[in-house]
Design an enzyme around this catalytic site. Structure first.
Site, short mmCIF file in Angstrom:
data_model
loop_
_atom_site.label_atom_id
_atom_site.label_comp_id
_atom_site.label_asym_id
_atom_site.label_seq_id
_atom_site.Cartn_x
_atom_site.Cartn_y
_atom_site.Cartn_z
N LYS A 9 -12.05 19.74 -17.43
CA LYS A 9 -11.72 20.00 -19.01
C LYS A 9 -9.99 20.02 -18.89
O LYS A 9 -9.58 20.43 -17.78
CB LYS A 9 -12.20 21.31 -19.60
N ASP A 131 -15.45 29.60 -18.61
CA ASP A 131 -15.39 28.47 -19.12
C ASP A 131 -16.94 27.55 -18.92
O ASP A 131 -16.88 26.49 -19.42
CB ASP A 131 -14.58 27.74 -18.31
P1 ATP Z 1 -10.36 27.50 -14.71
O1 ATP Z 1 -9.44 26.51 -15.28
O2 ATP Z 1 -11.89 27.74 -15.13
O3 ATP Z 1 -9.70 28.91 -14.64
P2 ATP Z 1 -9.68 26.57 -11.87
O4 ATP Z 1 -9.98 24.81 -12.33
O5 ATP Z 1 -8.22 26.83 -12.06
O6 ATP Z 1 -10.50 26.95 -13.04
P3 ATP Z 1 -11.51 26.20 -9.78
O7 ATP Z 1 -11.40 24.70 -9.38
O8 ATP Z 1 -12.77 26.36 -10.69
O9 ATP Z 1 -10.40 26.72 -10.59
O10 ATP Z 1 -11.80 27.07 -8.84
C1 ATP Z 1 -11.55 28.50 -8.71
C2 ATP Z 1 -12.01 29.24 -7.36
O11 ATP Z 1 -13.34 29.12 -7.62
C3 ATP Z 1 -11.80 28.47 -6.24
O12 ATP Z 1 -10.60 28.94 -5.50
C4 ATP Z 1 -12.90 28.57 -5.55
O13 ATP Z 1 -12.72 29.49 -4.58
C5 ATP Z 1 -14.05 29.16 -6.33
N1 ATP Z 1 -15.05 28.06 -6.46
C6 ATP Z 1 -16.64 28.60 -6.45
N2 ATP Z 1 -17.11 27.67 -6.59
C7 ATP Z 1 -16.38 26.45 -6.95
C8 ATP Z 1 -16.74 25.05 -6.96
N3 ATP Z 1 -18.08 24.62 -7.14
N4 ATP Z 1 -15.81 24.05 -7.17
C9 ATP Z 1 -14.33 24.69 -7.08
N5 ATP Z 1 -14.06 26.00 -7.03
C10 ATP Z 1 -15.13 26.89 -6.69
#
Ligand code: ATP
Length: 293
Positions: A9, A131
């Site tokens: 997203k 989210d």
């Molecule tokens: P958001 O935009 O929802 O705040 P994000 O995109 O910044 O999230 P993610 O890629 O979801 O961040 O990762 C955040 C943390 O979640 C990572 O540092 C990791 O440790 C943990 N994590 C747990 N499960 C997953 C997964 N399936 N994929 C990615 N990260 C994961």
């Protein structure tokens, strides 16, 4: 075996409010699913989650997709072994909602595999991550509360995005803490004239977390200025960053824009908005997407 794709997203706009009584930030954001996807497969076999090449994605109970499977099993009081494979393509800790969308797709896969109605996925989503309810719904939506209130909007399509992930990972918690420390700054909105026509009625669009992301990682501002100069248009940040994006008329233009970006980005991709957060794939079907960027 059953399989699904899970779409990332973008926050086209994100307004954040001060901490509520329970220590959570209320948000109001315009969320959009984009065509940048992980792939998940579920089958009988050794219980657990596998599939990616080490790195930042955690294992087992710390992985959002596995937590989704456990939540469905717990609710159904099922002890059936489940083997989940995650083909990770969405950059991690980038503000693209990768963990949340994996959880949403895994909820749907687990409901189907274990014989539960798909409505169970919606019941369990908010407890897995803020989210996840949006990622289950997908498309274009107004998201409020702590992220659990999702109001679907008519899809706004017909444009493309050049998406660039600068070379830093940002923890969402660190960025919100910095936002509090800065006194809760508000975004400078993008000029409405620079938005794709379908999004102009949603103006003003800006991301209140941008100053906080820059406080944590000043190179986000350097990348933004560099991209704005190269692309000759405003550039915005999604979620808690560091991912940046610019609007383009179509995919060809967005592809030309990402082709010319400076070296050193974690990833860069031309994408279009899509109308779903996840989709089931027919048995063995390839999702038709290219390899990781
Ligand atoms: P958001 O935009 O929802 O705040 P994000 O995109 O910044 O999230 P993610 O890629 O979801 O961040 O990762 C955040 C943390 O979640 C990572 O540092 C990791 O440790 C943990 N994590 C747990 N499960 C997953 C997964 N399936 N994929 C990615 N990260 C994961």
């Amino acid at each position: 075996m059953i399989a699904a794709t899970a779409n990332a997203k973008i926050n086209l706009g994100l307004h954040v409010a001060r901490l509520d009584r329970d220590g959570f930030h209320q948000v109001a954001g315009l969320f959009q699913s984009i065509g940048w996807s992980d792939r998940l497969e579920m089958a009988d076999g050794a219980d657990g989650i596998t599939g990616w090449d080490g790195g930042e994605v955690p294992d087992g109970a710390d992985n959002t997709a596995w937590r989704a499977v456990e939540a469905v099993r717990r609710r159904l009081e099922s002890r059936r072994s489940v083997s989940l494979r995650l083909d990770k393509r969405i950059p991690v800790a980038a503000g693209l909602g990768g963990g949340s969308t994996d959880a949403a797709a895994a909820l749907q896969l687990a409901c189907r595999w274990l014989g539960a109605p798909s409505s169970l996925a919606a019941e369990l989503a908010a407890d897995i991550g803020s989210d996840v309810p949006f990622c289950l719904e997908g498309g274009t939506a107004l998201v409020t509360g702590r992220g659990e209130q999702v109001a679907a909007l008519p899809a706004v399509l017909g444009y493309a995005l050049a998406v660039v992930v600068p070379p830093v990972e940002l923890s969402t918690a660190d960025v919100y803490r910095a936002w509090d420390d800065l006194g809760g700054p508000a975004a400078t909105p993008l000029p409405a004239g620079n938005l794709p026509p379908g999004l102009r009625s949603h103006a003003p669009l800006g991301n209140d977390l941008y100053p906080a992301a820059v406080a944590v990682a000043p190179l986000v501002a350097e990348w933004r200025h560099e991209l704005e100069a190269r692309w000759g248009r405003p550039v915005a940040m999604t979620g808690s960053g560091p991912t940046l994006f610019g609007f383009f008329v179509d995919r060809d233009e967005a592809e030309a824009a990402v082709a010319g970006i400076p070296t050193g980005a974690r990833a860069a991709k031309a994408v279009v908005p899509v109308t779903n957060g996840w989709s089931m794939l027919a048995n063995g079907e390839n999702d038709g997407l290219d390899s990781p960027t």
